[in-house]
Design a protein around this motif. Structure first.
Motif, PDB file in Angstrom:
ATOM      1  N   ASP A 162       0.817  -1.212   0.000  1.00  0.00           N
ATOM      2  CA  ASP A 162       0.000   0.000   0.000  1.00  0.00           C
ATOM      3  C   ASP A 162       0.851   1.262   0.000  1.00  0.00           C
ATOM      4  O   ASP A 162       0.328   2.356   0.140  1.00  0.00           O
ATOM      5  N   LYS A 163       2.168   1.085  -0.141  1.00  0.00           N
ATOM      6  CA  LYS A 163       3.055   2.242  -0.166  1.00  0.00           C
ATOM      7  C   LYS A 163       3.237   2.711  -1.607  1.00  0.00           C
ATOM      8  O   LYS A 163       3.433   1.912  -2.516  1.00  0.00           O
ATOM      9  N   LEU A 164       3.167   3.989  -1.791  1.00  0.00           N
ATOM     10  CA  LEU A 164       3.336   4.591  -3.107  1.00  0.00           C
ATOM     11  C   LEU A 164       4.497   5.565  -3.046  1.00  0.00           C
ATOM     12  O   LEU A 164       4.506   6.492  -2.228  1.00  0.00           O
ATOM     13  N   ARG A 165       5.503   5.335  -3.897  1.00  0.00           N
ATOM     14  CA  ARG A 165       6.684   6.200  -3.949  1.00  0.00           C
ATOM     15  C   ARG A 165       6.707   6.919  -5.294  1.00  0.00           C
ATOM     16  O   ARG A 165       6.691   6.273  -6.347  1.00  0.00           O
ATOM     17  N   LEU A 166       6.749   8.226  -5.245  1.00  0.00           N
ATOM     18  CA  LEU A 166       6.744   9.034  -6.460  1.00  0.00           C
ATOM     19  C   LEU A 166       7.962   9.953  -6.486  1.00  0.00           C
ATOM     20  O   LEU A 166       8.317  10.555  -5.467  1.00  0.00           O
ATOM     21  N   LYS A 167       8.579  10.042  -7.644  1.00  0.00           N
ATOM     22  CA  LYS A 167       9.684  10.977  -7.855  1.00  0.00           C
ATOM     23  C   LYS A 167       9.114  12.269  -8.424  1.00  0.00           C
ATOM     24  O   LYS A 167       8.370  12.249  -9.408  1.00  0.00           O
ATOM     25  N   VAL A 168       9.456  13.379  -7.792  1.00  0.00           N
ATOM     26  CA  VAL A 168       8.944  14.676  -8.204  1.00  0.00           C
ATOM     27  C   VAL A 168      10.128  15.627  -8.414  1.00  0.00           C
ATOM     28  O   VAL A 168      10.939  15.822  -7.504  1.00  0.00           O
ATOM     29  N   VAL A 169      10.216  16.192  -9.611  1.00  0.00           N
ATOM     30  CA  VAL A 169      11.263  17.174  -9.922  1.00  0.00           C
ATOM     31  C   VAL A 169      10.603  18.550  -9.973  1.00  0.00           C
ATOM     32  O   VAL A 169       9.694  18.782 -10.774  1.00  0.00           O
ATOM     33  N   VAL A 170      11.065  19.456  -9.086  1.00  0.00           N
ATOM     34  CA  VAL A 170      10.449  20.777  -8.968  1.00  0.00           C
ATOM     35  C   VAL A 170      11.482  21.850  -9.314  1.00  0.00           C
ATOM     36  O   VAL A 170      12.482  21.997  -8.613  1.00  0.00           O
ATOM     37  N   PRO A 171      11.261  22.622 -10.387  1.00  0.00           N
ATOM     38  CA  PRO A 171      12.153  23.747 -10.681  1.00  0.00           C
ATOM     39  C   PRO A 171      11.887  24.907  -9.715  1.00  0.00           C
ATOM     40  O   PRO A 171      10.784  25.064  -9.195  1.00  0.00           O
ATOM     41  N   VAL A 172      12.902  25.715  -9.478  1.00  0.00           N
ATOM     42  CA  VAL A 172      12.768  26.866  -8.592  1.00  0.00           C
ATOM     43  C   VAL A 172      11.729  27.833  -9.168  1.00  0.00           C
ATOM     44  O   VAL A 172      11.760  28.185 -10.351  1.00  0.00           O
ATOM     45  N   GLY A 173      10.782  28.248  -8.329  1.00  0.00           N
ATOM     46  CA  GLY A 173       9.759  29.194  -8.738  1.00  0.00           C
ATOM     47  C   GLY A 173       8.580  28.574  -9.451  1.00  0.00           C
ATOM     48  O   GLY A 173       7.643  29.292  -9.814  1.00  0.00           O
ATOM     49  N   HIS A 174       8.597  27.261  -9.662  1.00  0.00           N
ATOM     50  CA  HIS A 174       7.512  26.593 -10.369  1.00  0.00           C
ATOM     51  C   HIS A 174       6.672  25.761  -9.403  1.00  0.00           C
ATOM     52  O   HIS A 174       7.141  25.364  -8.328  1.00  0.00           O
ATOM     53  N   THR A 175       5.441  25.476  -9.825  1.00  0.00           N
ATOM     54  CA  THR A 175       4.512  24.654  -9.041  1.00  0.00           C
ATOM     55  C   THR A 175       4.204  23.387  -9.822  1.00  0.00           C
ATOM     56  O   THR A 175       3.903  23.447 -11.021  1.00  0.00           O
ATOM     57  N   VAL A 176       4.307  22.250  -9.157  1.00  0.00           N
ATOM     58  CA  VAL A 176       4.013  20.966  -9.800  1.00  0.00           C
ATOM     59  C   VAL A 176       2.981  20.216  -8.963  1.00  0.00           C
ATOM     60  O   VAL A 176       2.869  20.415  -7.750  1.00  0.00           O
ATOM     61  N   HIS A 177       2.240  19.344  -9.641  1.00  0.00           N
ATOM     62  CA  HIS A 177       1.242  18.520  -8.952  1.00  0.00           C
ATOM     63  C   HIS A 177       1.266  17.085  -9.455  1.00  0.00           C
ATOM     64  O   HIS A 177       0.327  16.332  -9.213  1.00  0.00           O
ATOM     65  N   GLY A 346      17.374  14.574  -4.108  1.00  0.00           N
ATOM     66  CA  GLY A 346      18.547  14.942  -4.889  1.00  0.00           C
ATOM     67  C   GLY A 346      18.407  16.332  -5.487  1.00  0.00           C
ATOM     68  O   GLY A 346      17.526  17.113  -5.117  1.00  0.00           O
ATOM     69  N   TYR A 347      19.285  16.619  -6.443  1.00  0.00           N
ATOM     70  CA  TYR A 347      19.326  17.926  -7.100  1.00  0.00           C
ATOM     71  C   TYR A 347      20.138  17.769  -8.380  1.00  0.00           C
ATOM     72  O   TYR A 347      20.590  16.656  -8.728  1.00  0.00           O
ATOM     73  N   ARG A 353      25.597  23.660  -6.097  1.00  0.00           N
ATOM     74  CA  ARG A 353      24.820  24.576  -5.267  1.00  0.00           C
ATOM     75  C   ARG A 353      24.057  25.600  -6.086  1.00  0.00           C
ATOM     76  O   ARG A 353      23.209  26.327  -5.563  1.00  0.00           O
ATOM     77  N   TRP A 354      24.338  25.644  -7.389  1.00  0.00           N
ATOM     78  CA  TRP A 354      23.594  26.526  -8.284  1.00  0.00           C
ATOM     79  C   TRP A 354      22.435  25.786  -8.950  1.00  0.00           C
ATOM     80  O   TRP A 354      21.880  26.274  -9.940  1.00  0.00           O
ATOM     81  N   SER A 355      22.092  24.644  -8.414  1.00  0.00           N
ATOM     82  CA  SER A 355      21.009  23.845  -9.007  1.00  0.00           C
ATOM     83  C   SER A 355      19.716  24.637  -9.052  1.00  0.00           C
ATOM     84  O   SER A 355      19.351  25.324  -8.092  1.00  0.00           O
ATOM     85  N   ARG A 356      19.020  24.512 -10.172  1.00  0.00           N
ATOM     86  CA  ARG A 356      17.742  25.191 -10.338  1.00  0.00           C
ATOM     87  C   ARG A 356      16.563  24.242 -10.155  1.00  0.00           C
ATOM     88  O   ARG A 356      15.416  24.628 -10.378  1.00  0.00           O
ATOM     89  N   ILE A 357      16.844  23.017  -9.774  1.00  0.00           N
ATOM     90  CA  ILE A 357      15.776  22.046  -9.526  1.00  0.00           C
ATOM     91  C   ILE A 357      16.048  21.327  -8.209  1.00  0.00           C
ATOM     92  O   ILE A 357      17.182  21.306  -7.709  1.00  0.00           O
ATOM     93  N   SER A 358      15.004  20.756  -7.660  1.00  0.00           N
ATOM     94  CA  SER A 358      15.115  19.897  -6.483  1.00  0.00           C
ATOM     95  C   SER A 358      14.379  18.601  -6.785  1.00  0.00           C
ATOM     96  O   SER A 358      13.268  18.612  -7.318  1.00  0.00           O
ATOM     97  N   VAL A 359      15.020  17.494  -6.481  1.00  0.00           N
ATOM     98  CA  VAL A 359      14.413  16.180  -6.698  1.00  0.00           C
ATOM     99  C   VAL A 359      13.856  15.687  -5.356  1.00  0.00           C
ATOM    100  O   VAL A 359      14.611  15.524  -4.387  1.00  0.00           O
ATOM    101  N   LEU A 360      12.562  15.481  -5.312  1.00  0.00           N
ATOM    102  CA  LEU A 360      11.877  15.061  -4.096  1.00  0.00           C
ATOM    103  C   LEU A 360      11.300  13.663  -4.275  1.00  0.00           C
ATOM    104  O   LEU A 360      11.049  13.217  -5.404  1.00  0.00           O
ATOM    105  N   GLU A 361      11.081  12.990  -3.169  1.00  0.00           N
ATOM    106  CA  GLU A 361      10.389  11.698  -3.170  1.00  0.00           C
ATOM    107  C   GLU A 361       9.179  11.815  -2.258  1.00  0.00           C
ATOM    108  O   GLU A 361       9.317  12.075  -1.062  1.00  0.00           O
ATOM    109  N   CYS A 362       8.004  11.625  -2.841  1.00  0.00           N
ATOM    110  CA  CYS A 362       6.757  11.677  -2.088  1.00  0.00           C
ATOM    111  C   CYS A 362       6.299  10.246  -1.818  1.00  0.00           C
ATOM    112  O   CYS A 362       6.090   9.464  -2.751  1.00  0.00           O
ATOM    113  N   VAL A 363       6.153   9.907  -0.552  1.00  0.00           N
ATOM    114  CA  VAL A 363       5.810   8.544  -0.142  1.00  0.00           C
ATOM    115  C   VAL A 363       4.498   8.568   0.624  1.00  0.00           C
ATOM    116  O   VAL A 363       4.353   9.319   1.595  1.00  0.00           O
ATOM    117  N   ARG A 364       3.553   7.758   0.156  1.00  0.00           N
ATOM    118  CA  ARG A 364       2.276   7.637   0.854  1.00  0.00           C
ATOM    119  C   ARG A 364       2.203   6.283   1.545  1.00  0.00           C
ATOM    120  O   ARG A 364       2.421   5.246   0.937  1.00  0.00           O
TER     121      ARG A 364
END
Length: 396
Positions: A162-177, A346-347, A353-364
């Motif tokens: 029942d665990k869901l792992r999602l990779k989410v890449v978010v650029p600086v200043g942007h909104t993702v869903h 990650g990034y 350190r000048w990365s313009r994105i952030s790599v997130l993991e969303c786990v439910r």
């Protein structure tokens, strides 16, 4: 007595053999089959079967022998052995070789491990039901330990699919869903993520010697944190100037805070033969190439790429109801939104350190509340055991 333990360990051995056969013919356990709502259905049916089995075991001796004290000792011993194997064998999730065929390289999804764990949880479940039935004769701490451990293990086992792992890449200043699962399929999130800022702290730059004949970087190196001189493999190194942020110039390097700047140092290197070489070294960045300093025809002094010390994403999370909250997400410091945990994954390593994105993991994990409550109950029972006053008999 010995015959009883032999029978109990033989049961575990037979169960292990059944698991090996299933592993060889069917591969790993399809944990996705326990996804919601089937995980809840299985939990209810399992609880009912436990109670029914406990009632029937009072009349059927053979059934009672499957879950008595000897069986509990045998299953606990078997689980300890499997956990030792779990820790010693690299979990490559490969089915190649003898260990892979047994499922030892993907232990958490292997039939031998899952069947033995289910048997152990069932033995613990019977003991828990018996404790609840005779609760007046039991100490509160003992009852609480058995109940909480059973709930924690059973909930963890049932929530595996029942665990869901999602990779989410978010650029600086942007909104993702949207996020992406292990199959790279898009999955919509019940909230939106906006990356307000990404920051990264690095350890101090380090100097090392590089063998130009292809033998690689020296094992020893020098950190430039609070260091003005040192030695590597007989080469004496003195730092004449250190710039934490610099870009190349006509005279070497100049201090700058522009995007893409990198550490640079002007050094003096004395070889074992007494020759002295002056020059600049830099680890480089996405903006310019690293710069090394040749000290002999076969050896060069280099600045190693900086290692990240801490990186953080400042997020604005907006839930479906329109409620927006700010969170600082770092490694080992996730944000929580309902049943979801948001981890820093990650990034853009090329930009550092000048990365313009952030790599997130969303786990439910829908069972997180149950498991967390059970773990707190285990902690509480441990405190009660520690604080429990000694009996008069023990003091005498």
């Amino acid at each position: 007595m010995r015959a009883g333990y032999k029978r109990a360990f033989l049961q575990c051995l037979l169960l292990f053999c059944v698991g090996v056969i299933l592993q060889i013919f069917f591969g790993g356990v399809p944990v996705s089959a326990l996804a919601y709502p089937w995980s809840v259905v299985v939990a209810l049916v399992y609880g009912y079967m436990l109670v029914l089995g406990y009632v029937l075991a009072r009349k059927a001796r053979w059934l009672r022998s499957l879950f008595d004290a000897r069986a509990s000792v045998a299953t606990l011993t078997s689980m300890i052995l499997l956990c030792i194997i779990f820790g010693l064998v690299p979990q490559t999730h490969s089915s190649a070789g003898f260990l892979g065929a047994l499922g030892f390289t993907a232990m958490s999804h292997s039939y031998p491990f899952c069947l033995m764990l289910a048997y152990f949880i069932t033995c613990l479940g019977f003991k828990t039901i018996d404790d609840v039935r005779h609760w007046r004769e039991q100490r509160l701490t003992t009852l609480l330990v058995h109940v909480s451990v059973f709930v924690a293990l059973a909930a963890s086992f049932l929530s595996s699919g029942d665990k869901l792992r999602l990779k989410v890449v978010v650029p600086v200043g942007h909104t993702v869903h949207m996020g992406y699962d292990a199959d790279n399929s898009p999955v919509e999130l019940p909230f939106t993520l906006k990356l307000e800022e990404f920051s990264l702290e690095s350890y101090a730059p380090r100097l090392a010697l590089y063998d130009l004949r292809g033998e690689g970087v020296s094992e020893s190196n020098l950190s430039l944190e609070d260091m003005s001189c040192g030695a590597i493999d007989g080469f004496d190194i003195a730092v004449e100037q250190l710039l934490s942020d610099a870009v190349p110039s006509a005279d070497g390097f100049v201090e700058s805070v522009e995007e893409g700047s990198a550490p640079a140092a002007r050094v003096a290197v004395r070889t074992p033969w007494g020759d002295v070489v002056h020059g600049w070294v830099s680890s480089g960045s996405f903006r310019f190439e690293p710069q090394s300093l040749g000290v002999t025809p076969h050896v060069a002094l280099v600045m190693l790429p900086q290692e990240p010390k801490r990186y953080l994403s400042r997020l604005t999370i907006t839930e479906q109801g329109g409620v927006a909250t700010s969170h600082d997400v770092a490694v080992n410091s996730p944000a929580r939104v309902g049943a979801w945990h948001i981890y820093q994954s990650g990034y853009d390593t090329e930009r550092g350190r000048w990365s313009r994105i952030s790599v997130l993991e969303c786990v439910r994990d829908g069972w997180y509340g149950v498991v967390s409550g059970a773990l707190w109950a285990i902690l509480l029972s441990g405190c009660l055991m520690f604080l429990r006053p000694k009996s008069k008999t023990s003091e005498e």
